[in-house]
Design a protein around this motif. Structure first.
Motif, short mmCIF file in Angstrom:
data_model
loop_
_atom_site.label_atom_id
_atom_site.label_comp_id
_atom_site.label_asym_id
_atom_site.label_seq_id
_atom_site.Cartn_x
_atom_site.Cartn_y
_atom_site.Cartn_z
N VAL A 34 5.25 -1.33 6.36
CA VAL A 34 6.27 -0.41 5.83
C VAL A 34 5.80 0.18 4.51
O VAL A 34 5.95 1.38 4.26
N MET A 35 5.20 -0.66 3.66
CA MET A 35 4.69 -0.15 2.38
C MET A 35 3.64 0.92 2.62
O MET A 35 3.63 1.98 1.96
N GLY A 36 2.73 0.65 3.58
CA GLY A 36 1.70 1.65 3.90
C GLY A 36 2.30 2.95 4.35
O GLY A 36 1.88 4.03 3.91
N ILE A 37 3.32 2.87 5.22
CA ILE A 37 3.97 4.10 5.70
C ILE A 37 4.59 4.85 4.53
O ILE A 37 4.46 6.07 4.41
N MET A 38 5.25 4.10 3.62
CA MET A 38 5.88 4.76 2.47
C MET A 38 4.84 5.47 1.61
O MET A 38 5.05 6.59 1.15
N ILE A 39 3.70 4.80 1.40
CA ILE A 39 2.67 5.41 0.55
C ILE A 39 2.13 6.66 1.21
O ILE A 39 1.98 7.71 0.57
N ILE A 41 3.54 8.61 3.58
CA ILE A 41 4.53 9.69 3.63
C ILE A 41 4.73 10.28 2.23
O ILE A 41 4.82 11.50 2.06
N GLY A 42 4.78 9.40 1.23
CA GLY A 42 4.98 9.88 -0.12
C GLY A 42 3.87 10.80 -0.58
O GLY A 42 4.12 11.87 -1.16
N SER A 43 2.63 10.42 -0.29
CA SER A 43 1.53 11.28 -0.73
C SER A 43 1.49 12.57 0.10
O SER A 43 1.16 13.63 -0.42
N MET A 44 1.89 12.47 1.39
CA MET A 44 1.94 13.69 2.20
C MET A 44 2.98 14.66 1.65
O MET A 44 2.78 15.87 1.62
N ALA A 45 4.13 14.10 1.22
CA ALA A 45 5.21 14.97 0.76
C ALA A 45 4.88 15.61 -0.57
O ALA A 45 5.35 16.71 -0.87
N THR A 46 4.09 14.93 -1.41
CA THR A 46 3.87 15.47 -2.75
C THR A 46 2.53 16.17 -2.89
O THR A 46 2.19 16.64 -3.98
N ARG A 47 1.74 16.24 -1.82
CA ARG A 47 0.41 16.83 -1.97
C ARG A 47 0.48 18.33 -2.25
O ARG A 47 -0.15 18.83 -3.16
N LYS A 48 1.30 19.02 -1.46
CA LYS A 48 1.43 20.46 -1.67
C LYS A 48 2.86 20.75 -2.12
O LYS A 48 3.72 21.06 -1.31
#
Lengths: 229, 90
Positions: A34-39, A41-48
């Motif tokens: 779950v932590m991996g998924i959060m990391i 998704i979080g980086s995907m959402a904030t990349r652009k």
């Protein structure tokens, strides 16, 4: 297999860890997933990041923005300081609950240890904030309205504070684990036909449970952030 | 598609969802106070050898704590109701 003894077809990541010979408890592995998924998704959402959000960023602005306004409406401006903790808790529990429905994965929140760890973290965190803000005067939160009621109110307050992590743990554990047991039993009775509608019900129930955990943590933090009365 | 989903009527009905969250809390709040009181009393009895008096005393404290939790929940309901009513009027 895992899931604390429930028959699960195959748990990909847990089996992977076992095959490499790493003896990490299954719950911890599930929590890491779950932590991996959060990391990710979080980086995907904030990349652009864009001024006009789209896709993933749009969804997260909706989620985080909505939760933040909820917290600020309940606690006040002080709530912004504790919001990252609460929001992280909510997203972790939500993903943790829902990943139990994905074949090949197991819910870390279906094990009482994960829930107890989170509930104790909440307990320590709100007491930490109370002590930090009020110092020794934090004891006033436990003394009730009148001085002559102190012998009655102090043990009652202490017990009700100690009961908070217990009820947080048991509520989340009972709901998530109960849902999984019901799904397994129904699958044994009438595969797919009976489990398919239950999926939707449990997705709803587990989202509510994640929200309840978040809301209760918020109320406890509110209690320690505001004046004793 | 995501936009449509986020604007669907399920998310509009926030008050109902808040109420569902609040209502699902009450049961365990009543029970957990009693359990913790019982546990503390039992533990103190074993420690101090005063069986069964502290267990009874702390069981009563626990019951009081459980009902106090319910009282606080009810107060919270009431506050939320009054604030939403004000919103409706304003």
């Amino acid at each position: 297999m895992a899931g604390g003894g429930l028959p699960h077809p195959l748990l990909l990541v847990v089996e992977g860890f076992h095959s490499v010979g790493l003896n990490v408890p299954d719950t911890v592995v599930n929590a890491w997933v779950v932590m991996g998924i959060m990391i990710v998704i979080g980086s995907m959402a904030t990349r652009k990041l864009a001024m006009v959000p789209g896709g993933m960023q749009n969804f997260f602005e909706f989620l985080v923005g909505g939760l933040e306004s909820f917290v600020v409406a309940n606690i006040g401006e002080k709530g912004r300081k504790v919001f990252p903790f609460l929001c992280g808790l909510f997203v972790f529990i939500l993903i943790g609950n829902l990943i139990g429905f994905v074949p090949g994965f197991d819910a870390p929140t279906a094990n009482i240890n994960t829930n107890a760890a989170m509930a104790l973290t909440v307990f320590i965190y709100y007491n930490f904030w109370g002590l930090k803000l009020w110092g020794p005067g934090y004891i006033k939160h436990f003394l009730g309205p009148f001085w002559w009621l102190i012998p009655l109110m102090l043990p009652v307050e202490l017990i009700s504070h100690l009961a908070r992590p217990l009820s947080l743990t048991l509520r989340l554990f009972g709901n998530v684990r109960g849902g999984e047991i019901v799904l397994v039993l129904l699958f044994a009775l009438a595969p797919v036909v009976s489990t398919f509608p239950m999926y939707f019900m449990f997705i709803l129930a587990k989202t509510i449970q994640a929200f309840v955990f978040f809301m209760l943590s918020m109320i406890y933090l509110k209690g320690s952030l505001e004046h004793a009365h | 598609m995501l936009d449509k989903f986020l604007k669907s009527p399920i998310f509009k009905d926030k008050k109902t969802w808040d109420a569902v969250g609040n209502a699902s809390v009450i049961g365990l709040h009543l029970v957990s106070g009693v359990l913790v009181g019982l546990f503390i009393g039992y533990w103190l009895d074993v420690w101090l050898g005063t069986k069964p008096w502290l267990l009874l005393l702390f069981l009563l404290f626990g019951i009081a704590a459980g009902f106090r939790n319910i009282y606080l929940e009810a107060k919270k309901f009431q506050e939320e109701n009054t604030t939403t009513n004000h919103d409706d009027q304003g």
